[in-house]
Design an enzyme around this catalytic site. Sequence first.
Site, PDB file in Angstrom:
ATOM      1  N   LYS A  22       0.837  -1.205   0.000  1.00 31.30           N
ATOM      2  CA  LYS A  22       0.000   0.000   0.000  1.00 31.30           C
ATOM      3  C   LYS A  22       0.874   1.257   0.000  1.00 31.30           C
ATOM      4  O   LYS A  22       0.612   2.200  -0.747  1.00 31.30           O
ATOM      5  CB  LYS A  22      -0.900  -0.015   1.242  1.00 31.30           C
ATOM      6  CG  LYS A  22      -1.511   1.318   1.577  1.00 31.30           C
ATOM      7  CD  LYS A  22      -2.295   1.295   2.867  1.00 31.30           C
ATOM      8  CE  LYS A  22      -1.514   1.642   4.107  1.00 31.30           C
ATOM      9  NZ  LYS A  22      -1.190   3.055   4.301  1.00 31.30           N
ATOM     10  N   CYS A 116      -4.952  12.833  14.105  1.00 28.21           N
ATOM     11  CA  CYS A 116      -4.589  11.470  13.753  1.00 28.21           C
ATOM     12  C   CYS A 116      -4.434  10.686  15.041  1.00 28.21           C
ATOM     13  O   CYS A 116      -3.921  11.209  16.029  1.00 28.21           O
ATOM     14  CB  CYS A 116      -3.272  11.520  12.980  1.00 28.21           C
ATOM     15  SG  CYS A 116      -2.549   9.935  12.692  1.00 28.21           S
ATOM     16  N   PRO A 122       2.745  16.178  11.804  1.00 25.47           N
ATOM     17  CA  PRO A 122       2.701  17.387  10.982  1.00 25.47           C
ATOM     18  C   PRO A 122       3.236  17.138   9.565  1.00 25.47           C
ATOM     19  O   PRO A 122       3.830  16.088   9.300  1.00 25.47           O
ATOM     20  CB  PRO A 122       3.612  18.346  11.738  1.00 25.47           C
ATOM     21  CG  PRO A 122       4.564  17.475  12.490  1.00 25.47           C
ATOM     22  CD  PRO A 122       3.810  16.206  12.809  1.00 25.47           C
ATOM     23  N   LEU A 125       7.631  19.645   7.167  1.00 29.43           N
ATOM     24  CA  LEU A 125       8.865  19.437   6.399  1.00 29.43           C
ATOM     25  C   LEU A 125       8.575  19.347   4.895  1.00 29.43           C
ATOM     26  O   LEU A 125       9.383  19.783   4.077  1.00 29.43           O
ATOM     27  CB  LEU A 125       9.601  18.188   6.889  1.00 29.43           C
ATOM     28  CG  LEU A 125       9.926  18.179   8.400  1.00 29.43           C
ATOM     29  CD1 LEU A 125      10.605  16.883   8.811  1.00 29.43           C
ATOM     30  CD2 LEU A 125      10.810  19.372   8.767  1.00 29.43           C
ATOM     31  N   ILE A 326       9.252   6.769  16.673  1.00 28.25           N
ATOM     32  CA  ILE A 326       8.805   7.535  15.498  1.00 28.25           C
ATOM     33  C   ILE A 326       7.573   8.381  15.821  1.00 28.25           C
ATOM     34  O   ILE A 326       7.529   9.573  15.521  1.00 28.25           O
ATOM     35  CB  ILE A 326       8.463   6.585  14.311  1.00 28.25           C
ATOM     36  CG1 ILE A 326       9.633   5.648  14.015  1.00 28.25           C
ATOM     37  CG2 ILE A 326       8.053   7.380  13.069  1.00 28.25           C
ATOM     38  CD1 ILE A 326      10.837   6.279  13.399  1.00 28.25           C
TER      39      ILE A 326
HETATM   40  C1  UD1 Z   1       4.924   6.818   6.429  1.00 29.35           C
HETATM   41  C2  UD1 Z   1       4.035   5.620   6.232  1.00 29.35           C
HETATM   42  C3  UD1 Z   1       3.520   5.115   7.581  1.00 29.35           C
HETATM   43  C4  UD1 Z   1       4.690   4.866   8.529  1.00 29.35           C
HETATM   44  C5  UD1 Z   1       5.599   6.067   8.603  1.00 29.35           C
HETATM   45  C6  UD1 Z   1       6.873   5.835   9.389  1.00 29.35           C
HETATM   46  C7  UD1 Z   1       3.051   6.009   4.051  1.00 29.35           C
HETATM   47  C8  UD1 Z   1       1.840   6.335   3.271  1.00 29.35           C
HETATM   48  N1  UD1 Z   1       2.920   5.991   5.375  1.00 29.35           N
HETATM   49  O1  UD1 Z   1       4.114   7.831   7.028  1.00 29.35           O
HETATM   50  O2  UD1 Z   1       2.797   3.910   7.364  1.00 29.35           O
HETATM   51  O3  UD1 Z   1       4.185   4.603   9.823  1.00 29.35           O
HETATM   52  O4  UD1 Z   1       5.996   6.480   7.279  1.00 29.35           O
HETATM   53  O5  UD1 Z   1       7.579   4.795   8.841  1.00 29.35           O
HETATM   54  O6  UD1 Z   1       4.095   5.702   3.510  1.00 29.35           O
HETATM   55  N2  UD1 Z   1       7.343  14.535  10.669  1.00 29.35           N
HETATM   56  C9  UD1 Z   1       7.425  15.871  10.971  1.00 29.35           C
HETATM   57  N3  UD1 Z   1       7.152  16.773   9.972  1.00 29.35           N
HETATM   58  C10 UD1 Z   1       6.843  16.387   8.707  1.00 29.35           C
HETATM   59  C11 UD1 Z   1       6.778  15.017   8.403  1.00 29.35           C
HETATM   60  C12 UD1 Z   1       7.031  14.102   9.408  1.00 29.35           C
HETATM   61  O7  UD1 Z   1       7.701  16.256  12.097  1.00 29.35           O
HETATM   62  O8  UD1 Z   1       6.621  17.257   7.844  1.00 29.35           O
HETATM   63  C13 UD1 Z   1       7.608  13.522  11.731  1.00 29.35           C
HETATM   64  C14 UD1 Z   1       6.367  12.682  12.062  1.00 29.35           C
HETATM   65  O9  UD1 Z   1       5.540  13.325  13.001  1.00 29.35           O
HETATM   66  C15 UD1 Z   1       7.023  11.427  12.618  1.00 29.35           C
HETATM   67  C16 UD1 Z   1       8.298  11.294  11.759  1.00 29.35           C
HETATM   68  O10 UD1 Z   1       8.537  12.582  11.224  1.00 29.35           O
HETATM   69  O11 UD1 Z   1       7.402  11.630  13.961  1.00 29.35           O
HETATM   70  C17 UD1 Z   1       8.211  10.290  10.636  1.00 29.35           C
HETATM   71  O12 UD1 Z   1       7.010  10.492   9.916  1.00 29.35           O
HETATM   72  P1  UD1 Z   1       6.913  10.186   8.355  1.00 29.35           P
HETATM   73  O13 UD1 Z   1       8.046   9.311   7.913  1.00 29.35           O
HETATM   74  O14 UD1 Z   1       6.703  11.451   7.621  1.00 29.35           O
HETATM   75  O15 UD1 Z   1       5.575   9.350   8.274  1.00 29.35           O
HETATM   76  P2  UD1 Z   1       4.594   9.331   7.048  1.00 29.35           P
HETATM   77  O16 UD1 Z   1       5.393   9.609   5.793  1.00 29.35           O
HETATM   78  O17 UD1 Z   1       3.409  10.170   7.335  1.00 29.35           O
END
Ligand code: UD1
Length: 417
Positions: A22, A116, A122, A125, A326
């Site tokens: 997915k 969520c 958030p 980034l 995470i």
């Molecule tokens: C993706 C996966 C999800 C998985 C996660 C971590 C998809 C569709 N989803 O989610 O299943 O659980 O990776 O492996 O691929 N963060 C920030 N700012 C941002 C973006 C992220 O602070 O702009 C933080 C998040 O809050 C979290 C960490 O970075 O603590 C990692 O998140 P991220 O890798 O972005 O998760 P997703 O891409 O949403």
Amino acid sequence: MDHFRIVGPCRLVGRIRISGAKNAALPAMAAVLLTEDEVQLQNMPAVWDVETMGRILDIIGYDVAREGDVARFRQRRVQDLCAPYDLVRTMRASILCLGPLVSRFGYAKVSLPGGCAIGARPVNLHLAGLERMGAEIEVEHGYIIARCRRLCGADYTFEKVTVTGTENLMMAAALADGRTTLHNSAVEPEVTDLGEMLRCMGARIEGLGTRQLVIDGVKSLHGCCHPIIPDRITTGTYLVAGAITRGELVIENCRPSHLQAVLDILAAAGVRMEVMEDRITLTGNGPLRPVTFTTSPYPGFPTDMQAQLMSLMTQADGTSCIRESIFENRFLHAMELDRMGAKIRIDGNTALVYGPRPLQGATVTASDLRASASLVLAALAAKGETIVRRIYHLDRGYERMEEKLNALGATIERIRA
Ligand code: UD1
């Protein structure tokens, strides 16, 4: 909202074929927005999130046709560069439309994902990276609006490793003017799969699978035919299903190299597996040992397997220690597992799981996709009837889970409500 009625315990025996990932299918579908040519994606999982992404593409102006596990996408007339709230709120990955839309059309409107169940999550980034590439970003009436004449290549360092953030910026950079270098990028197999698809569409990307991606923007991208990689989290989930029921499973069409950290922890827990290139044979009859692990970005232990391992550890002979690094607030399943007889103590981002505890059927409520899976796994090992409520979370990411488990010897009934 559908529920599952599960009668346990059971012992799962047989073969199971893993579907496409997915989390690789969703960015691949967003990448369709980068071209006017037809794109064909193979090995597509039949899950709700893929359906939702298809609806977003349809609203934007794409025809989506599906036959078995092959999906074809063809641009009609792009009419509405918007991912609406009603769809985005059910699937945060809709944010993946932002980069491709603004890069190709100079405008994008995507609803802010909002709350969520597994923490704040958030998208700051993603936005900071697009701004660095020259996009002007505003939030109006709950929508992110991104505008630019043309994105320009830039040097950007992710403060934190983000999977969809890396994917969004990689797609945006593919059509930007000049070179983009992304530092501290995610190296999850799904990111690499997207990069390979983009290359197949004519993108110039170096450094796939490393923390530094270098993308030289091109004027346009063409269509392609791309197979989606097997789902490593589904693979891990079914391995735990085999282990928790002390079953015997052959898991086919998987990519074991993508889940080495999970295989290492399962092996440390005493689960016996024979690992081949694209299949794993599991024999779950030995005693289970407790384990200690911390979730971390790939190649570390995936946060998306944390809940399932917690269920398994309720059956281990001793105390396991699980740290979630995470996401904050990703232990909601622990309280539900306690209601089934587990003994789990949470202290901040650490969970202590005291095993072994006999599990009993109970009515439990799923809070997110992987938490739902952990409750189903516990129910397979529990004595008596478990009702798992709100399984729409499961349907978002697991293809016909009850049919697949029933074929292996489980007793799961979907109660339509
Ligand atoms: C993706 C996966 C999800 C998985 C996660 C971590 C998809 C569709 N989803 O989610 O299943 O659980 O990776 O492996 O691929 N963060 C920030 N700012 C941002 C973006 C992220 O602070 O702009 C933080 C998040 O809050 C979290 C960490 O970075 O603590 C990692 O998140 P991220 O890798 O972005 O998760 P997703 O891409 O949403």
